[in-house]
Each structure stands twice: as structure tokens, then as C-alpha cells.
Motif scaffolding. Structure first.
Motif, PDB file in Angstrom:
ATOM      1  N   THR A 132       0.834  -1.197   0.000  1.00  0.00           N
ATOM      2  CA  THR A 132       0.000   0.000   0.000  1.00  0.00           C
ATOM      3  C   THR A 132       0.868   1.245   0.000  1.00  0.00           C
ATOM      4  O   THR A 132       0.591   2.201  -0.717  1.00  0.00           O
ATOM      5  N   GLN A 183       3.937   1.557  -1.173  1.00  0.00           N
ATOM      6  CA  GLN A 183       4.584   1.698  -2.473  1.00  0.00           C
ATOM      7  C   GLN A 183       3.607   2.256  -3.508  1.00  0.00           C
ATOM      8  O   GLN A 183       3.974   3.101  -4.322  1.00  0.00           O
ATOM      9  N   VAL A 184       2.370   1.812  -3.467  1.00  0.00           N
ATOM     10  CA  VAL A 184       1.354   2.326  -4.395  1.00  0.00           C
ATOM     11  C   VAL A 184       1.105   3.804  -4.135  1.00  0.00           C
ATOM     12  O   VAL A 184       1.020   4.601  -5.073  1.00  0.00           O
ATOM     13  N   LYS A 185       1.017   4.184  -2.859  1.00  0.00           N
ATOM     14  CA  LYS A 185       0.806   5.594  -2.519  1.00  0.00           C
ATOM     15  C   LYS A 185       1.964   6.463  -3.011  1.00  0.00           C
ATOM     16  O   LYS A 185       1.754   7.552  -3.540  1.00  0.00           O
ATOM     17  N   ARG A 186       3.184   5.982  -2.832  1.00  0.00           N
ATOM     18  CA  ARG A 186       4.351   6.748  -3.292  1.00  0.00           C
ATOM     19  C   ARG A 186       4.334   6.938  -4.803  1.00  0.00           C
ATOM     20  O   ARG A 186       4.620   8.021  -5.306  1.00  0.00           O
ATOM     21  N   ALA A 187       3.994   5.869  -5.526  1.00  0.00           N
ATOM     22  CA  ALA A 187       3.939   5.960  -6.988  1.00  0.00           C
ATOM     23  C   ALA A 187       2.856   6.943  -7.412  1.00  0.00           C
ATOM     24  O   ALA A 187       3.056   7.738  -8.342  1.00  0.00           O
ATOM     25  N   HIS A 188       1.720   6.903  -6.730  1.00  0.00           N
ATOM     26  CA  HIS A 188       0.620   7.814  -7.060  1.00  0.00           C
ATOM     27  C   HIS A 188       1.023   9.268  -6.770  1.00  0.00           C
ATOM     28  O   HIS A 188       0.762  10.171  -7.575  1.00  0.00           O
ATOM     29  N   LEU A 189       1.688   9.484  -5.639  1.00  0.00           N
ATOM     30  CA  LEU A 189       2.146  10.834  -5.304  1.00  0.00           C
ATOM     31  C   LEU A 189       3.182  11.337  -6.303  1.00  0.00           C
ATOM     32  O   LEU A 189       3.181  12.514  -6.682  1.00  0.00           O
ATOM     33  N   GLN A 190       4.045  10.456  -6.752  1.00  0.00           N
ATOM     34  CA  GLN A 190       5.034  10.839  -7.759  1.00  0.00           C
ATOM     35  C   GLN A 190       4.344  11.270  -9.048  1.00  0.00           C
ATOM     36  O   GLN A 190       4.723  12.275  -9.662  1.00  0.00           O
ATOM     37  N   ALA A 191       3.329  10.530  -9.466  1.00  0.00           N
ATOM     38  CA  ALA A 191       2.593  10.881 -10.679  1.00  0.00           C
ATOM     39  C   ALA A 191       1.893  12.216 -10.519  1.00  0.00           C
ATOM     40  O   ALA A 191       1.889  13.046 -11.447  1.00  0.00           O
ATOM     41  N   LEU A 192       1.320  12.471  -9.352  1.00  0.00           N
ATOM     42  CA  LEU A 192       0.657  13.754  -9.097  1.00  0.00           C
ATOM     43  C   LEU A 192       1.649  14.911  -9.089  1.00  0.00           C
ATOM     44  O   LEU A 192       1.350  15.995  -9.608  1.00  0.00           O
ATOM     45  N   GLU A 213       2.512  15.664 -12.679  1.00  0.00           N
ATOM     46  CA  GLU A 213       1.381  16.357 -13.311  1.00  0.00           C
ATOM     47  C   GLU A 213       1.323  17.813 -12.849  1.00  0.00           C
ATOM     48  O   GLU A 213       1.074  18.717 -13.641  1.00  0.00           O
TER      49      GLU A 213
END
Length: 114
Positions: free
Chosen positions: A83, A85-94, A97
């Protein structure tokens, strides 16, 4: 992290990380070893109790059948590590953007906001 600190303060962290010493043959153990084994089992039960109290009911149902605090801890680490790691990847994408976000030439404020 908070639970780690709590378990460390109660001196249960070692039991949670390393597990409980499993006595293969209680007949060959000395009295001191038997006492140590019993103390570890008690610490393990207390640690399990604290872990059960700290968890949400929906998560509790998935780990209720685990035998030791170590197995519960390992299961929770595996679940939440993914969870995180998924949050970190999502934050990186944001962040990416956000950095790329800017008004284009001739674009109105309403168009930009939309």
C-alpha cells in the motif's frame, strides 16, 4: 511506526520480530530454559493482544487465525508495504502532473481551471 514504538516500549518488539522460541522437547530443557520459553509465550500473547486491539475489524478478520505475533506482524508488513509503495507511486505521478501544469498561451482562466 507508531505501533513499532509502542511494542518496543513494552519490550515486545523482539518477540514480534524474531518469533517465539519453539521448544522441541520440553523434557530436555533446564528449568531456566523452560521459564524463558514461558516468558516468551506470555510476551507473544500480550503482543498479539495489543496488535488485535490496534487493528480495524475488517483487517482483524484476515489475521485472526494467525498463531503468533510474528506471523501477524509479517502479514501486516506485507499488506501495508504494498500500500505504501502504491501511494508513493501515485504521489510521484501527481507531482509530475503538477509540475507540468501551466496556462497555455491564449487560454482563459476558466478553461485552465476546468
Amino acid at each position: 511506526m507508531l505501533m513499532e514504538n509502542f511494542l518496543r516500549s513494552k519490550e515486545y518488539r523482539v518477540v514480534v520480530e524474531n518469533g517465539v522460541y519453539a521448544a522441541a522437547d520440553s523434557v530436555t530443557l533446564t528449568e531456566t530454559q523452560k521459564k524463558t520459553c514461558e516468558e516468551q509465550k506470555l510476551k507473544d500473547l500480550n503482543a498479539k493482544n495489543y496488535l488485535f486491539q490496534a487493528l480495524d475489524r475488517s483487517i482483524l478478520e484476515t489475521i485472526i487465525n494467525k498463531d503468533t505475533s510474528k506471523s501477524i506482524w509479517d502479514s501486516m508488513k506485507q499488506k501495508y508495504q504494498g500500500t505504501t509503495q502504491v501511494k508513493r507511486a501515485h504521489l510521484q505521478a501527481l507531482r509530475k502532473e503538477y509540475k507540468m501544469l501551466h496556462m497555455k498561451e491564449g487560454e482563459s482562466v476558466n478553461e485552465y481551471i476546468a
